[in-house]
Motif scaffolding. Structure first.
Motif, PDB file in Angstrom:
ATOM      1  N   UNK A  30       0.843  -1.202   0.000  1.00  0.00           N
ATOM      2  CA  UNK A  30       0.000   0.000   0.000  1.00  0.00           C
ATOM      3  C   UNK A  30       0.878   1.252   0.000  1.00  0.00           C
ATOM      4  N   UNK A  31       1.901   1.278   0.845  1.00  0.00           N
ATOM      5  CA  UNK A  31       2.792   2.435   0.902  1.00  0.00           C
ATOM      6  C   UNK A  31       3.501   2.673  -0.432  1.00  0.00           C
ATOM      7  N   UNK A  32       3.967   1.604  -1.066  1.00  0.00           N
ATOM      8  CA  UNK A  32       4.644   1.743  -2.360  1.00  0.00           C
ATOM      9  C   UNK A  32       3.701   2.325  -3.408  1.00  0.00           C
ATOM     10  N   UNK A  33       2.457   1.852  -3.429  1.00  0.00           N
ATOM     11  CA  UNK A  33       1.485   2.372  -4.395  1.00  0.00           C
ATOM     12  C   UNK A  33       1.244   3.860  -4.167  1.00  0.00           C
ATOM     13  N   UNK A  34       1.141   4.268  -2.911  1.00  0.00           N
ATOM     14  CA  UNK A  34       0.934   5.681  -2.595  1.00  0.00           C
ATOM     15  C   UNK A  34       2.151   6.522  -2.995  1.00  0.00           C
ATOM     16  N   UNK A  35       3.336   6.035  -2.676  1.00  0.00           N
ATOM     17  CA  UNK A  35       4.552   6.786  -2.982  1.00  0.00           C
ATOM     18  C   UNK A  35       4.762   6.960  -4.484  1.00  0.00           C
ATOM     19  N   UNK A  40      -3.914   1.793  -8.935  1.00  0.00           N
ATOM     20  CA  UNK A  40      -4.330   0.476  -8.457  1.00  0.00           C
ATOM     21  C   UNK A  40      -3.134  -0.237  -7.829  1.00  0.00           C
ATOM     22  N   UNK A  41      -3.420  -1.296  -7.096  1.00  0.00           N
ATOM     23  CA  UNK A  41      -2.381  -2.144  -6.535  1.00  0.00           C
ATOM     24  C   UNK A  41      -2.920  -3.556  -6.419  1.00  0.00           C
ATOM     25  N   UNK A  42      -2.028  -4.517  -6.257  1.00  0.00           N
ATOM     26  CA  UNK A  42      -2.453  -5.907  -6.107  1.00  0.00           C
ATOM     27  C   UNK A  42      -2.367  -6.306  -4.644  1.00  0.00           C
ATOM     28  N   UNK A  43      -3.494  -6.730  -4.098  1.00  0.00           N
ATOM     29  CA  UNK A  43      -3.574  -7.232  -2.726  1.00  0.00           C
ATOM     30  C   UNK A  43      -4.274  -8.586  -2.757  1.00  0.00           C
TER      31      UNK A  43
END
Length: 80
Positions: A30-35, A40-43
């Motif tokens: 989540x932090x990497x996606x925000x930075x 979108x991101x994969x969870x």
């Protein structure tokens, strides 16, 4: 992440090490996606949208019975 939720993990240093590893890996994702300003991101194997208002907070009570010291890589996730 898709609704911009805020989550608080109470007494984070009481989480079992196996669970802590999974949780910290998801927090890092989540932090990497925000930075990187990703949309979108994969969870957990699913591509989900991310809203920038998402927040993750932890509380800890070090020094009490049943509490453990967090590994440095986990501590680093919550430092400014």
């Amino acid at each position: 992440t898709q609704t911009g939720f805020w989550g608080c993990f109470d007494e984070f240093n009481r989480i079992n090490p196996e669970v802590l590893s999974v949780v910290s890996s998801q927090v890092k994702t989540i932090q990497n996606a925000l930075q990187h300003n990703k949309k979108t991101l994969e969870l957990i194997g699913k591509e989900v949208p991310i809203t920038r208002t998402v927040g993750i907070f932890v509380t800890m009570n070090p020094g009490y019975a049943g509490r453990s010291e967090l590994p440095e890589n986990v501590k680093a996730l919550f430092r400014p």
